[in-house]
Design an enzyme around this catalytic site. Structure first.
Site, PDB file in Angstrom:
ATOM      1  N   GLU A  42      18.625 -19.437 -19.937  1.00 30.80           N
ATOM      2  CA  GLU A  42      18.514 -19.576 -21.388  1.00 30.80           C
ATOM      3  C   GLU A  42      19.748 -18.949 -22.016  1.00 30.80           C
ATOM      4  OE1 GLU A  42      14.827 -18.193 -23.155  1.00 30.80           O
ATOM      5  OE2 GLU A  42      15.888 -17.520 -24.964  1.00 30.80           O
ATOM      6  N   GLU A  59      20.075 -15.648 -32.479  1.00 32.12           N
ATOM      7  CA  GLU A  59      18.732 -15.199 -32.821  1.00 32.12           C
ATOM      8  C   GLU A  59      18.867 -14.160 -33.931  1.00 32.12           C
ATOM      9  OE1 GLU A  59      15.684 -15.359 -29.248  1.00 32.12           O
ATOM     10  OE2 GLU A  59      17.438 -14.146 -28.713  1.00 32.12           O
TER      11      GLU A  59
END
Length: 279
Positions: free
Chosen positions: A156, A161
């Site tokens: 990932e 974020e």
């Protein structure tokens, strides 16, 4: 974290800004990837272009892990109330409402099976939401080889974020075997004299066989190589050598960032001006 931190020297002024905001150093191998191979400019009103995007639904328990692996509180829908394109912008809306046994709704869209890209530059121009418990992301997830591999073995790469109660900070992260979840390899970028919920910013990633670089508005703030992963983890595998697909979502609550509180105002919207991929 023991990764090599670097500076992209565009000018003396930019170097000073990067040193203050990102604690970068002075050496870097920077890829220059300028051949546009895929884009969504969100020019057509209505649902996201089905040629480009899948609209995931549910609360994540179908994967056997509650709340998409993070104990999140929302359920994702394909309703226009949660995901739509209007006036050249993709809008993902997190709402506080009772729906299918959950107290919050939102949306999560992916390019899996439509764009699965190995290496390249990925970027999106985004205005972020705000509020305790709001957790938007622009990220890449590796191919699962028709279900024979599972996270974190598939890898990932989190391009961006952001925690809604920290509106001046974003972070870029990789997850793989032995460095996932709380043990992931990550770094923050803090913006000066601005907030990510007050306007659009470009979040970018350049990914080559032996390096991943993270950018905000063209400023390089992090770089990770297989050698860095080896040093950080004591020999864990570099799994960023397969096709990955793009994901855009706004989560609510979970282990990270924690639940909304009385200060959180709903609805909250993430606005995406474009997503582009280069090689």
């Amino acid at each position: 974290m023991k990764v090599k931190n670097i500076i992209f020297k565009v000018s003396a002024i930019l170097s000073i800004i990067l040193l203050m905001a990102c604690e970068t150093s002075e050496t870097q191998t920077v890829a220059t990837l300028t051949n546009l191979v895929w884009a969504d400019e969100f020019d057509s009103n209505g649902a996201p272009n089905a040629t480009n995007w899948n609209l995931l639904t549910g609360d994540g328990t179908a994967e056997g892990i509650p709340g998409w692996g993070n104990n999140e509180l929302q359920t994702y829908t394909d309703r226009s109330e949660n995901v739509t394109v209007q006036d050249g912008v993709l809008i993902i809306t997190a709402k506080e409402e009772s729906y299918n046994g959950k107290s919050y709704t939102s949306a999560r869209i992916t390019t899996k099976g439509k764009l699965d890209q190995q290496y390249g530059r990925f970027e999106a121009r985004i205005k972020l939401p705000a509020g305790k418990g709001i957790f938007p992301a622009f990220w890449l997830l590796g191919d699962d080889a028709n279900g024979s591999l599972v996270w974190p073995q598939i890898g990932e790469i989190d391009i961006m974020e952001y925690l809604g109660d920290e509106p001046t900070t974003v972070f870029g992260t990789i997850h793989g075997p032995e460095y996932s979840g709380a043990d992931s390899i990550t770094k923050e970028y803090q913006i000066l004299n601005d907030r990510f919920d007050s306007g659009f910013h470009v979040f970018g990633l350049e990914w080559t066989p032996n390096r991943i670089n993270w950018y905000v508005d063209g400023d390089l703030y992090n770089s990770i190589t297989p050698a860095d992963v080896n040093e950080e983890t004591g020999g864990a595998e570099w799994v960023f050598n397969r096709p990955f697909h793009i994901i855009l979502n706004v989560a609510v609550g979970g282990n990270l960032p924690g639940a909304p509180d009385e200060t959180t105002v709903f609805p909250q919207r993430m606005l995406v001006d474009y997503v582009r991929v280069y090689n």
